[in-house]
Design an enzyme around this catalytic site. Sequence first.
Site, PDB file in Angstrom:
ATOM      1  N   GLY A 129       0.815  -1.195   0.000  1.00 36.15           N
ATOM      2  CA  GLY A 129       0.000   0.000   0.000  1.00 36.15           C
ATOM      3  C   GLY A 129       0.857   1.256   0.000  1.00 36.15           C
ATOM      4  N   CYS A 130       0.237   2.394  -0.301  1.00 36.10           N
ATOM      5  CA  CYS A 130       0.997   3.649  -0.424  1.00 36.10           C
ATOM      6  C   CYS A 130       1.504   4.155   0.921  1.00 36.10           C
ATOM      7  CB  CYS A 130       0.150   4.701  -1.143  1.00 36.10           C
ATOM      8  SG  CYS A 130      -1.497   4.940  -0.456  1.00 36.10           S
ATOM      9  N   PHE A 131       0.623   4.262   1.932  1.00 32.18           N
ATOM     10  CA  PHE A 131       1.084   4.645   3.261  1.00 32.18           C
ATOM     11  C   PHE A 131       2.117   3.642   3.774  1.00 32.18           C
ATOM     12  CE2 PHE A 131      -2.959   7.152   4.139  1.00 32.18           C
ATOM     13  CZ  PHE A 131      -2.310   8.374   4.223  1.00 32.18           C
TER      14      PHE A 131
END
Length: 320
Positions: A129-131
């Site tokens: 995921g990005c975070f």
Amino acid sequence: MQTIKAGIIGGAGYTAGELLRILINHPQVKIGFVHSKSNAGNFIYEVHDDLFGETDLKFSATFDSNVDVVFFCVAHGEAKKVVTEFSPSVKIIDLSQDHRIAADHSFVYGLPELNKEAIQNANYVANPGCFATAIQLALLPLAEAGLLNGEVYASCTTGSTGAGQSLTETSHFSWRQNNLSVYKAFMHQHLAEINQSLLQAQDNYSGNLYILPQRGSFTRGILACITLKSDKTLNELQVLFEDKYQDEPFVFLAPKNCHLKQVVNTNKCLLYLEKNEDDVMIVSVIDNLLKGASGQAVQNMNLMFGLPETTGLKLKPSAF
């Protein structure tokens, strides 16, 4: 020269649009199909109008099994339903969260700076995921040195593209512009995959990580500001980070405080360290659609097919 035939499922969203932009210009990729239930038969540039003049491909209503790799850009929960549509010889890169947590599946968690060798030998990869990407890259050097022993706070601000293409109240221009808000405090869905990786790096890691996500009034990028306690000197910490990432082509320790315009439109992650007495601040900046999604997916594809990681990913930031 090796040619990789690629397919994309869920081709109408932001991550698929960025993936197409990269793959169209990748020197060793040919796009076999781009699937979209809602846009079948339409030209890709009718949805992704930034690709007008770049491709005359159309969205397809069916999958083509005659490909080497398939990217899943589908909604969470959908990827598990389509894995069995392809033979075991087809490599799969899942950009959804369906296969990120190690369980009863054969997907390798696709953070190259943590699992490079496993990715190189994998048939199935779960893209982070990005975070999770921004936070893990900021904490992995500490975890691998056994230094995550207390509470860690990650205050992270993301652009509106992180919410996907579907219109919601909080992604609407009139709500988002000139505004800032916190959401999913302490309970963000990426926490589980981050804790999994940190425990992999440091077997006595206690999981005391608290994420405070914020919606920013901009479209692209994530700035994660992470704070923790350490008795190490700033120089000792900087050496730790430099040693960890010296051979990684996309992660850099910045000499001064960094900002989003240095990474937007690239697959880079910039990290900056600062210390005040026992308090350490780590700033991590990435483009949520590239290093946080599609760029990292292509980086994983390159590794899976034995190509240099940077192939097709030498992108200049949109600095002004």
